[in-house]
Design a protein around this motif. Structure first.
Motif, PDB file in Angstrom:
ATOM      1  N   LEU A  30     -47.100 -17.249  13.506  1.00 36.06           N
ATOM      2  CA  LEU A  30     -47.125 -16.263  12.423  1.00 36.06           C
ATOM      3  C   LEU A  30     -48.395 -15.409  12.439  1.00 36.06           C
ATOM      4  O   LEU A  30     -48.543 -14.524  11.609  1.00 36.06           O
ATOM      5  CB  LEU A  30     -47.010 -16.977  11.071  1.00 36.06           C
ATOM      6  CG  LEU A  30     -45.800 -17.878  10.891  1.00 36.06           C
ATOM      7  CD1 LEU A  30     -45.905 -18.640   9.575  1.00 36.06           C
ATOM      8  CD2 LEU A  30     -44.523 -17.058  10.944  1.00 36.06           C
ATOM      9  N   LEU A  31     -49.294 -15.675  13.360  1.00 34.25           N
ATOM     10  CA  LEU A  31     -50.615 -15.036  13.345  1.00 34.25           C
ATOM     11  C   LEU A  31     -50.813 -13.973  14.426  1.00 34.25           C
ATOM     12  O   LEU A  31     -51.946 -13.635  14.740  1.00 34.25           O
ATOM     13  CB  LEU A  31     -51.702 -16.106  13.491  1.00 34.25           C
ATOM     14  CG  LEU A  31     -51.758 -17.164  12.398  1.00 34.25           C
ATOM     15  CD1 LEU A  31     -52.808 -18.213  12.732  1.00 34.25           C
ATOM     16  CD2 LEU A  31     -52.047 -16.532  11.058  1.00 34.25           C
ATOM     17  N   HIS A  32     -49.756 -13.421  14.979  1.00 33.89           N
ATOM     18  CA  HIS A  32     -49.914 -12.484  16.097  1.00 33.89           C
ATOM     19  C   HIS A  32     -50.692 -11.237  15.731  1.00 33.89           C
ATOM     20  O   HIS A  32     -51.390 -10.670  16.567  1.00 33.89           O
ATOM     21  CB  HIS A  32     -48.550 -12.113  16.680  1.00 33.89           C
ATOM     22  CG  HIS A  32     -47.833 -13.294  17.222  1.00 33.89           C
ATOM     23  ND1 HIS A  32     -46.487 -13.388  17.251  1.00 33.89           N
ATOM     24  CD2 HIS A  32     -48.280 -14.463  17.743  1.00 33.89           C
ATOM     25  CE1 HIS A  32     -46.114 -14.541  17.761  1.00 33.89           C
ATOM     26  NE2 HIS A  32     -47.202 -15.215  18.058  1.00 33.89           N
ATOM     27  N   ASP A  33     -50.588 -10.762  14.491  1.00 34.74           N
ATOM     28  CA  ASP A  33     -51.308  -9.556  14.079  1.00 34.74           C
ATOM     29  C   ASP A  33     -52.633  -9.880  13.397  1.00 34.74           C
ATOM     30  O   ASP A  33     -53.296  -8.997  12.879  1.00 34.74           O
ATOM     31  CB  ASP A  33     -50.428  -8.730  13.130  1.00 34.74           C
ATOM     32  CG  ASP A  33     -49.175  -8.222  13.832  1.00 34.74           C
ATOM     33  OD1 ASP A  33     -49.258  -7.913  15.038  1.00 34.74           O
ATOM     34  OD2 ASP A  33     -48.120  -8.144  13.177  1.00 34.74           O
ATOM     35  N   TYR A  34     -53.006 -11.128  13.403  1.00 33.22           N
ATOM     36  CA  TYR A  34     -54.228 -11.592  12.758  1.00 33.22           C
ATOM     37  C   TYR A  34     -55.413 -11.338  13.687  1.00 33.22           C
ATOM     38  O   TYR A  34     -55.295 -11.514  14.905  1.00 33.22           O
ATOM     39  CB  TYR A  34     -54.073 -13.084  12.484  1.00 33.22           C
ATOM     40  CG  TYR A  34     -55.170 -13.732  11.694  1.00 33.22           C
ATOM     41  CD1 TYR A  34     -55.302 -13.468  10.334  1.00 33.22           C
ATOM     42  CD2 TYR A  34     -56.052 -14.617  12.290  1.00 33.22           C
ATOM     43  CE1 TYR A  34     -56.290 -14.081   9.596  1.00 33.22           C
ATOM     44  CE2 TYR A  34     -57.040 -15.238  11.557  1.00 33.22           C
ATOM     45  CZ  TYR A  34     -57.161 -14.962  10.214  1.00 33.22           C
ATOM     46  OH  TYR A  34     -58.137 -15.573   9.483  1.00 33.22           O
ATOM     47  N   PRO A  35     -56.567 -10.907  13.149  1.00 27.70           N
ATOM     48  CA  PRO A  35     -57.743 -10.715  14.029  1.00 27.70           C
ATOM     49  C   PRO A  35     -58.262 -12.070  14.511  1.00 27.70           C
ATOM     50  O   PRO A  35     -58.945 -12.780  13.776  1.00 27.70           O
ATOM     51  CB  PRO A  35     -58.750 -10.007  13.126  1.00 27.70           C
ATOM     52  CG  PRO A  35     -58.336 -10.335  11.732  1.00 27.70           C
ATOM     53  CD  PRO A  35     -56.854 -10.564  11.766  1.00 27.70           C
ATOM     54  N   LEU A  36     -57.907 -12.424  15.731  1.00 24.11           N
ATOM     55  CA  LEU A  36     -58.142 -13.781  16.213  1.00 24.11           C
ATOM     56  C   LEU A  36     -59.611 -14.191  16.251  1.00 24.11           C
ATOM     57  O   LEU A  36     -59.980 -15.242  15.743  1.00 24.11           O
ATOM     58  CB  LEU A  36     -57.525 -13.952  17.597  1.00 24.11           C
ATOM     59  CG  LEU A  36     -56.002 -13.936  17.627  1.00 24.11           C
ATOM     60  CD1 LEU A  36     -55.501 -14.049  19.046  1.00 24.11           C
ATOM     61  CD2 LEU A  36     -55.459 -15.046  16.776  1.00 24.11           C
ATOM     62  N   LEU A  37     -60.451 -13.385  16.863  1.00 25.09           N
ATOM     63  CA  LEU A  37     -61.857 -13.789  16.990  1.00 25.09           C
ATOM     64  C   LEU A  37     -62.550 -13.803  15.634  1.00 25.09           C
ATOM     65  O   LEU A  37     -63.330 -14.712  15.340  1.00 25.09           O
ATOM     66  CB  LEU A  37     -62.575 -12.880  17.980  1.00 25.09           C
ATOM     67  CG  LEU A  37     -62.043 -12.951  19.418  1.00 25.09           C
ATOM     68  CD1 LEU A  37     -62.802 -12.000  20.319  1.00 25.09           C
ATOM     69  CD2 LEU A  37     -62.104 -14.365  19.952  1.00 25.09           C
ATOM     70  N   GLY A  38     -62.256 -12.822  14.796  1.00 24.57           N
ATOM     71  CA  GLY A  38     -62.814 -12.822  13.445  1.00 24.57           C
ATOM     72  C   GLY A  38     -62.310 -14.006  12.646  1.00 24.57           C
ATOM     73  O   GLY A  38     -63.063 -14.636  11.891  1.00 24.57           O
ATOM     74  N   GLY A  39     -61.053 -14.323  12.823  1.00 26.94           N
ATOM     75  CA  GLY A  39     -60.481 -15.481  12.136  1.00 26.94           C
ATOM     76  C   GLY A  39     -61.141 -16.772  12.577  1.00 26.94           C
ATOM     77  O   GLY A  39     -61.404 -17.662  11.752  1.00 26.94           O
TER      78      GLY A  39
END
Length: 165
Positions: A30-39
């Motif tokens: 569910l996290l494909h559009d989530y800012p990965l590195l910031g997250g």
């Protein structure tokens, strides 16, 4: 067979970790559009705050890590949990979460065999059997849920060139 308190606690924590890891695969899809590195940065910052707060409650005295320890901590974060989180989200963007779960289910057997090869010793039979059982369970769960396994070399080529299969 009776377990002592430490064995029961260990088994309970092991079972809880399996639930969290299994749940993380589904959540990662569910996290494909989530800012990965910031997250990941926020995730580790929250972990530090919780750890420091818990240490204060327990009246633990912290010391700053040495430069060498800091380098190891950074490498562990990048290659370990943060890297795992980023790769997990990327993997679920190119294939079904169940397929990623099968790959994670293969990890115990892979770790046992790599360690044995690295130390040039025979792997413990019980560990190999346990790893095979875990892998078989994930394969059966995925095959029964989706009507058959769905990945092969196309998924690996999609990961390497950044396209989706």
């Amino acid at each position: 067979m009776t377990w002592n308190q430490q064995e029961r606690a260990g088994a309970s924590l092991g079972a809880l970790s399996v639930v969290f890891i299994g749940g993380s695969v589904g959540a990662a899809s569910l996290l494909h559009d989530y800012p990965l590195l910031g997250g990941q940065a926020v995730r580790f910052a929250v972990a530090v705050i919780v750890l420091v707060a818990w240490g204060r409650v327990r009246r633990h005295r912290f010391r700053l890590p040495t430069v060498r320890e800091s380098v190891w901590l950074i490498l562990l974060a990048v290659c370990g949990m943060a890297g795992y989180g980023v790769m997990l989200v990327h993997a679920t963007s190119v294939t079904e979460p169940g397929n990623v779960g099968v790959a994670i289910g293969a990890a115990p057997l892979f770790i046992v065999l790599v360690r044995a090869a690295h130390t040039r010793t025979k792997p413990a039979v019980g560990l190999v059997i346990g790893g095979v059982i875990v892998l078989a369970g994930t394969l059966i769960a995925q095959a029964s849920a989706s009507g058959g396994l769905q990945w092969g070399l196309l998924v690996f080529s999609a990961i390497s060139d950044g396209t989706q299969s």
